[in-house]
Design a protein around this motif. Structure first.
Motif, short mmCIF file in Angstrom:
data_model
loop_
_atom_site.label_atom_id
_atom_site.label_comp_id
_atom_site.label_asym_id
_atom_site.label_seq_id
_atom_site.Cartn_x
_atom_site.Cartn_y
_atom_site.Cartn_z
N THR A 130 0.82 -1.16 0.12
CA THR A 130 -0.12 -0.07 0.07
C THR A 130 0.86 1.14 0.08
N GLU A 131 2.01 1.21 -0.56
CA GLU A 131 2.82 2.28 -0.43
C GLU A 131 2.27 3.27 -1.23
N ASN A 132 1.69 3.43 -2.33
CA ASN A 132 1.27 4.61 -2.94
C ASN A 132 0.12 5.25 -2.44
N MET A 133 -0.72 4.41 -1.65
CA MET A 133 -1.77 5.05 -1.09
C MET A 133 -1.39 5.75 0.14
N ASP A 134 -0.25 4.80 0.96
CA ASP A 134 0.34 5.80 2.08
C ASP A 134 0.79 7.21 1.53
N LEU A 135 1.33 7.38 0.63
CA LEU A 135 1.74 8.74 0.10
C LEU A 135 0.81 9.72 -0.27
N LEU A 136 -0.19 8.98 -1.05
CA LEU A 136 -1.31 9.68 -1.42
C LEU A 136 -2.09 10.33 -0.09
N LYS A 137 -2.38 9.62 0.91
CA LYS A 137 -2.91 10.13 1.99
C LYS A 137 -2.36 11.36 2.54
N LYS A 138 -1.18 11.51 2.28
CA LYS A 138 -0.51 12.80 2.95
C LYS A 138 -0.58 14.13 2.17
N GLN A 139 -1.15 13.77 0.89
CA GLN A 139 -1.41 14.54 -0.34
C GLN A 139 -2.92 15.20 -0.17
N GLY A 140 -3.86 14.39 0.44
CA GLY A 140 -4.94 14.91 0.59
C GLY A 140 -5.72 14.72 1.90
N SER A 141 -6.89 14.19 1.95
CA SER A 141 -7.69 14.16 3.19
C SER A 141 -8.11 12.61 3.28
N SER A 142 -7.93 12.08 4.52
CA SER A 142 -8.26 10.51 4.58
C SER A 142 -9.24 10.51 5.69
N VAL A 143 -10.19 9.57 5.48
CA VAL A 143 -11.10 9.26 6.54
C VAL A 143 -11.62 7.77 6.59
N LYS A 144 -11.96 7.26 7.79
CA LYS A 144 -12.32 5.56 7.83
C LYS A 144 -13.93 5.81 7.42
N LEU A 145 -14.09 4.75 6.65
CA LEU A 145 -15.68 4.80 6.43
C LEU A 145 -16.21 3.54 7.03
N LEU A 146 -17.34 3.72 7.76
CA LEU A 146 -18.07 2.48 8.35
C LEU A 146 -19.10 2.23 7.27
N SER A 147 -18.47 0.85 6.87
CA SER A 147 -19.33 0.44 5.79
C SER A 147 -20.76 -0.12 6.16
N ILE A 387 -10.54 19.96 2.60
CA ILE A 387 -11.49 19.31 2.97
C ILE A 387 -11.14 18.64 4.58
N GLU A 388 -12.08 19.00 5.19
CA GLU A 388 -12.10 18.58 6.53
C GLU A 388 -13.35 17.91 6.95
N PHE A 389 -13.15 16.44 7.31
CA PHE A 389 -14.35 15.89 7.96
C PHE A 389 -14.53 15.90 9.38
N GLU A 390 -13.58 16.41 10.28
CA GLU A 390 -13.86 16.57 11.43
C GLU A 390 -13.85 15.38 12.28
N ASN A 391 -14.21 14.19 11.72
CA ASN A 391 -14.45 12.83 12.66
C ASN A 391 -13.39 12.06 11.95
N LEU A 400 -19.86 12.17 -0.16
CA LEU A 400 -20.24 13.12 -1.08
C LEU A 400 -21.05 14.29 -0.64
N SER A 401 -21.87 13.81 0.58
CA SER A 401 -23.04 14.74 0.88
C SER A 401 -22.12 15.98 1.39
N SER A 402 -20.95 15.70 2.35
CA SER A 402 -20.21 16.73 2.78
C SER A 402 -19.56 17.62 1.79
N ILE A 403 -18.94 16.73 0.68
CA ILE A 403 -18.33 17.53 -0.57
C ILE A 403 -19.21 18.37 -1.32
#
Length: 477
Positions: A130-147, A387-391, A400-403
């Motif tokens: 997951t090296e590429n995704m780890d790098l991309l998380k630093k470039q944008g915003s990441s959030v954990k999703l409760l599926s 983009i800030e999800f605050e949680n 997408l509702s937040s976006i």
């Protein structure tokens, strides 16, 4: 029976029984579904939602009745339509939009079974998968999703993502794409796609393979263009990697669309990938880019994990490639990447391998359950969008509702209202609710008063907007 009186009494009794059976009474319906049809005992990746499944298991008449019960969603207790209408009116009068995201193109990569495989301690590889995704998380915003799902039922997450609806407010075992959208009137239900179209966006949905035959559903969601590559790509077999269409081909399509679009045109483009779909066996891929260096699992189970890891490795490469391409694109563009659910990795005995791993067997049952339903979301851009999800956790209905609430567009009061309650009910599914501090309310019970009120209001809101006057079986069509 020769006795006329007995015949009349028997006929009346049968009519009464059938009338009671078909009248929508929530307690009665749930009791029958639980005791006769066993909906609470189903595994997450199982659903008896097609006529063939029902008829095979229960017979024609019992199958018809079971499908009818699961198609219903009765009016919530203490339903107050006037309160819902008042809430929507007030949010329309009082909400203030930030508009810091401007009006970008939106690319959504809906990644089949994407999950952070680095959580598996029992198997180690010669590369960082997951090296590429780890790098991309630093470039944008990441959030954990409760599926809302585990191991399958991707369309339930599609429903939440694209409508702001949540499976927690439907009956156990409910499948909106199959049950809700088979009914008349559902073309008037809310959707993110319609919100964007109302603001001049051209919208497109591309499937690597659509297992739910959802063309008509997406038509009701308002999509301009629907593509199922499995059916429509003339050289489909030449573009397979493993057992399904490769992520590389789908990313190629996104890049081509961006290059060929008119500069005046804003697009919403969503792709549902398929390379990392089950089944997972070591012979899934002819060649591997990664190797196992250590494993405490059986040879068969290690091979299954390896085949899943190769798909995740490919996903990482292709998302990074798409991100790099977008950086060279002049128009403001958002890239939204999310996993729909965890994979279903089963051995020849039908055992779920993930549930045997250390990561899912901590001393806390709540943590184990939370991890079972947690995927990832990453939001990237080519214009330093804030983009800030605050949680730490949200559910897909809030993504997408937040976006769209942070964009320079006009949106309906329903989506403004979802944005308002995002910090009261940030993440929920049919099994749990999380608050802003990450506290878990198992089975959605014992909620604090503020959360309980928000839950009840949202239940009423969803019934009003998605379900009201839509339950009768003769409305199908």
């Amino acid at each position: 029976m020769k006795n006329k009186k007995a015949r009349i009494i028997s006929a009346i009794f049968i009519i009464i029984i059938f009338t009671i059976m078909f009248i929508p009474i929530a307690g009665k319906d749930k009791f029958i579904l639980k005791t006769i049809y066993g909906v609470n005992e189903r595994k997450d990746y199982e659903a008896v939602t097609t006529g063939l499944d029902y008829y095979t298991k229960y017979g024609v008449l019992a199958g018809l009745y079971g499908m009818e019960l699961e198609n219903r969603n009765s009016e919530p207790e203490n339903y107050n339509e006037e309160e819902v209408k008042k809430e929507l009116e007030e949010i329309g009068n009082n909400s203030q939009k930030i508009d810091n995201l401007q009006k970008p193109n939106i690319i959504v990569m809906f990644q089949e079974s994407y999950w952070d495989i680095e959580n598996i301690e029992e198997v180690k590889f010669d590369k960082n998968i997951t090296e590429n995704m780890d790098l991309l998380k630093k470039q944008g915003s990441s959030v954990k999703l409760l599926s809302s799902s585990y191991g399958g039922m991707s369309s339930n997450i599609e429903f939440e993502l694209l409508t702001g609806g949540n499976l927690a407010y439907f009956n156990t075992g409910y499948h909106p794409f199959i049950q809700l959208y088979s009914r008349k009137g559902t073309e008037n239900n809310p959707s993110i796609i319609k919100e964007l179209k109302n603001n001049g966006y051209k919208t497109k949905m591309v499937f690597g393979r659509d297992y739910y035959s959802s063309r008509n559903v997406y038509k009701k969601l308002g999509i301009d263009e629907y593509v199922n590559e499995y059916q429509e790509m003339s050289d489909y077999n030449e573009n397979i990697k493993g057992t399904h269409l490769s992520d590389e081909v789908l990313v190629d399509n996104v890049i081509e669309t961006l290059k060929n679009k008119s500069p005046k045109e804003k697009i919403f483009y969503m792709t549902a990938t398929i390379e990392t779909h089950m089944p997972f066996t070591k012979d899934k891929y002819e060649n591997y880019d990664i190797n196992v260096t250590k494993s405490t699992l059986t040879e068969e189970e290690t091979g299954i994990i390896l085949s899943y890891a190769q798909g995740i490795y490919d996903t990482n490469i292709q998302i990074k490639r798409l991100y790099d391409e977008i950086q060279n694109f002049e128009e403001p563009t958002l890239l939204v990447v999310l996993g729909d659910h965890l994979p279903y990795l089963y051995n020849e005995n039908g055992e779920d391998i993930l549930q045997k791993l250390t990561y899912f067997n901590t001393s806390s049952e709540k943590i184990n359950y939370l991890r079972k339903y947690t995927t990832e979301g990453i939001i990237l851009s080519n214009y330093n969008a804030n983009i800030e999800f605050e949680n730490e956790y949200i559910s897909p209905d809030m993504l997408l509702s937040s976006i769209i609430n942070d964009m320079e567009i006009e949106i309906s009061n329903y989506y403004k209202w979802l944005y308002k309650i995002r910090n009261i009910l940030p993440a929920q599914n049919q099994y749990m609710t999380l608050d802003c501090d990450g506290n878990i309310y198992y089975n959605n019970e014992n909620l604090p008063e503020e959360m309980k009120k928000a839950w009840q209001l949202r239940e009423n809101m969803q019934y009003y907007l998605f379900e009201k006057n839509k339950w009768w079986w003769f409305q199908s069509g």
